[in-house]
Design an enzyme around this catalytic site. Structure first.
Site, PDB file in Angstrom:
ATOM      1  N   GLY A  98       0.325   4.952 -58.322  1.00 53.13           N
ATOM      2  CA  GLY A  98      -0.611   4.746 -57.211  1.00 53.13           C
ATOM      3  C   GLY A  98      -0.878   6.106 -56.573  1.00 53.13           C
ATOM      4  O   GLY A  98       0.073   6.850 -56.267  1.00 53.13           O
ATOM      5  N   ASP A 120      -8.519   6.628 -57.248  1.00 52.64           N
ATOM      6  CA  ASP A 120      -7.628   7.755 -57.552  1.00 52.64           C
ATOM      7  C   ASP A 120      -8.302   9.086 -57.281  1.00 52.64           C
ATOM      8  O   ASP A 120      -7.640  10.107 -57.122  1.00 52.64           O
ATOM      9  CB  ASP A 120      -7.161   7.684 -59.005  1.00 52.64           C
ATOM     10  CG  ASP A 120      -6.225   6.503 -59.174  1.00 52.64           C
ATOM     11  OD1 ASP A 120      -6.719   5.375 -59.333  1.00 52.64           O
ATOM     12  OD2 ASP A 120      -4.997   6.706 -59.092  1.00 52.64           O
ATOM     13  N   ASN A 161     -11.157   4.958 -60.682  1.00 50.60           N
ATOM     14  CA  ASN A 161     -10.039   4.024 -60.436  1.00 50.60           C
ATOM     15  C   ASN A 161      -9.572   3.484 -61.785  1.00 50.60           C
ATOM     16  O   ASN A 161     -10.129   3.812 -62.842  1.00 50.60           O
ATOM     17  CB  ASN A 161     -10.491   2.905 -59.485  1.00 50.60           C
ATOM     18  CG  ASN A 161      -9.331   2.085 -58.973  1.00 50.60           C
ATOM     19  OD1 ASN A 161      -8.355   2.634 -58.471  1.00 50.60           O
ATOM     20  ND2 ASN A 161      -9.394   0.772 -59.099  1.00 50.60           N
TER      21      ASN A 161
END
Ligand code: MRU
Length: 364
Positions: free
Chosen positions: A54, A242, A252
Site C-alpha cells: 500500500g 499509487d 493504481n
C-alpha cells in the site's frame, strides 16, 4: 482501526522505543501476526516481499528503514546507500520516494551524532501525518457518500479495487476511509470488494478489514464489476492510487482502469482517494511516464488459501510450463476519474483542480 476490538496501526515502535513492528500482511486473513524489522535489510525485504504494502505504508516503512540504517552508520555515504536500497524495492508508488527524500534531506542537514534519533522522530512524524491525512480524506469522501445516499434514498453500494484501507496506510486508509466514516455516521453502506488477482488484496485484506469493522461487504471476482454496474448495483466506485500525475492521471492496482471504463460507460461516479504524498508533480502523462512494476509470474501461477484441514497452502492454478506475466499496476486517464478526494478536499482530476488544492506544490 480495530482487530478484535483492539486499536492497531500498521507500523509502530514497541514500548522499548527501538523496535519497529509491522503487521505481516502476507499472513492475512488467516493469521494475524506481527513482525519486528530490525535492520535496513529487513525493512527493504518487508517492502519488496509485500509484508507491508500500500503506497502510504510503503513510504512510512521506508522512513523507518532509513532510521534503522542511521542507527548503524549515519554518515552521508551510508544514508545515501540506504536511500538507494529502499528506493529500489518497489518502483511504482511515489510515496516511497517522497518519504525517503524528505527524511534524507532532514538527516543530511543535521550533525551526524543526532541523525539516528532524528530519523526515528521524523519517521514517527510521517506516520502521524499519514494517519491524519487519511482521516481527513475520510471526512471529505464521506460527503460524497452522503450525497449518494440522499439522492438514492437507500443503501449505497460502493465498489472498490485492491486494498486501499487502513492496512495500506498507517491508519484509516484512503479509499476505505470515507466508508468507515459513513458507516460510523449511520449511512447504510455495502461494499463490493474486487478480489484483486493475483495477490488478492481485496479478498484477503479489504474483506478482512471491513469484516473487523462490521461493514457489510461482498467479495466478487475481478471481472464482475462491469456486469454489476450495467444492472444498477453500483452507486459509486472509490479506489486508491499509487501515483497521480499533475494532470490527474491515476496509477493504481492492475485492473483499476477497466473498472473506470465500465463506470464511465454506465454513468457511475468513479472517485480516487489519495493523500498529497501520492502526487507526482513532475509527471503529466501517466500512461507514458509512470513506471509499472512487474513482479514474478509465480504470483499468477500460484495462489494461497486455507485447506479444509485448516492449513495455509500454496497451490498452482496454471499448467506447469505455461508462462505468466504479472503487471502490478495500470493507469486510468484523468478523463475517467469523476473527482479526486484528498486531505484538503475534493477536486477535479485535472491540473487546474489539483492546483486549487495544492497551490504551493503546483509551482514545481
Ligand atoms: O501492490 P500493493 O498491494 O502495494 O498495491 C496497493 C494498491 O494498489 C492500493 O490501491 C494503493 O496503494 C493505493 S491505497 C493506499
Amino acid at each position: 482501526m480495530k482487530i478484535d476490538g483492539r486499536h492497531y496501526r500498521t507500523i509502530w515502535l514497541d514500548e522499548d522505543g527501538a523496535t519497529v513492528r509491522v503487521i505481516d500482511q502476507t499472513k492475512l486473513p488467516f493469521r494475524f501476526e506481527t513482525c519486528a524489522l530490525a535492520s535496513l535489510e529487513a525493512a527493504a525485504r518487508a517492502i519488496s516481499d509485500m509484508v507491508v504494502r500500500g503506497a502510504p505504508l510503503i513510504g512510512v516503512t521506508g522512513a523507518y528503514g532509513l532510521a534503522l540504517a542511521a542507527r548503524l552508520d549515519a554518515s552521508d555515504a551510508a544514508l545515501r546507500r540506504a536511500h538507494a536500497t529502499l528506493l529500489a524495492t518497489r518502483p511504482t508508488a511515489i510515496n516511497l520516494k517522497w518519504a525517503l527524500d524528505r527524511v534524507l534531506a532532514k538527516l543530511l542537514s543535521a550533525p551526524v551524532g543526532d541523525r539516528a534519533d532524528l530519523a526515528f522522530t521524523e519517521a514517527g512524524v510521517l506516520a502521524d501525518e499519514d494517519a491524519a491525512c487519511c482521516e481527513a480524506i475520510g471526512e471529505n469522501g464521506l460527503k460524497l457518500i452522503e450525497e449518494a445516499a440522499s439522492k438514492k434514498g437507500g443503501r449505497v453500494n460502493i465498489l472498490t479495487h485492491c486494498n486501499a484501507g487502513w492496512l495500506a496506510t498507517v491508519d484509516w486508509g484512503t479509499a476505505i476511509a470515507p466508508i468507515y466514516k459513513a458507516a460510523r455516521a449511520g449511512v447504510d453502506v455495502h461494499v463490493w470488494v474486487d478480489e484483486t488477482r493475483p495477490r488478492n488484496q481485496g479478498a484477503s485484506l479489504t474483506a478482512f478489514e471491513l469484516g473487523a469493522e462490521n461493514i457489510p461487504h461482498t467479495v466478487i471476482v475481478d471481472n464482475a464489476g462491469g456486469h454489476l454496474m450495467q444492472h444498477g448495483e453500483v452507486d459509486l466506485c472509490i479506489v486508491g492510487s499509487d501515483r497521480t500525475t499533475r494532470r490527474g492521471d491515476v496509477c493504481n492496482k492492475i485492473g483499476t482502469y477497466l473498472k473506470a471504463l465500465a463506470a464511465h460507460d454506465n454513468g457511475v461516479p468513479f472517485y480516487v482517494a489519495l493523500p498529497a504524498s501520492t502526487l507526482d508533480w513532475r509527471l503529466r502523462d501517466g500512461v507514458k511516464e509512470i513506471p509499472i512494476e512487474e513482479r514474478s509470474g509465480d504470483e499468477v501461477s500460484f495462489t494461497n488459501g486455507l485447506t479444509e484441514s485448516g492449513e495455509v497452502a500454496r497451490v498452482r492454478v496454471t499448467p506447469p510450463g505455461s508462462a505468466a506475466k504479472n503487471f502490478g499496476f495500470d493507469v486510468t486517464p484523468a478523463r475517467y476519474v469523476s473527482a479526486l478526494v484528498t486531505e484538503r478536499g475534493v477536486c477535479a482530476a485535472s491540473e487546474a483542480g489539483l492546483r486549487k488544492l495544492f497551490p504551493e506544490e503546483a509551482q514545481l
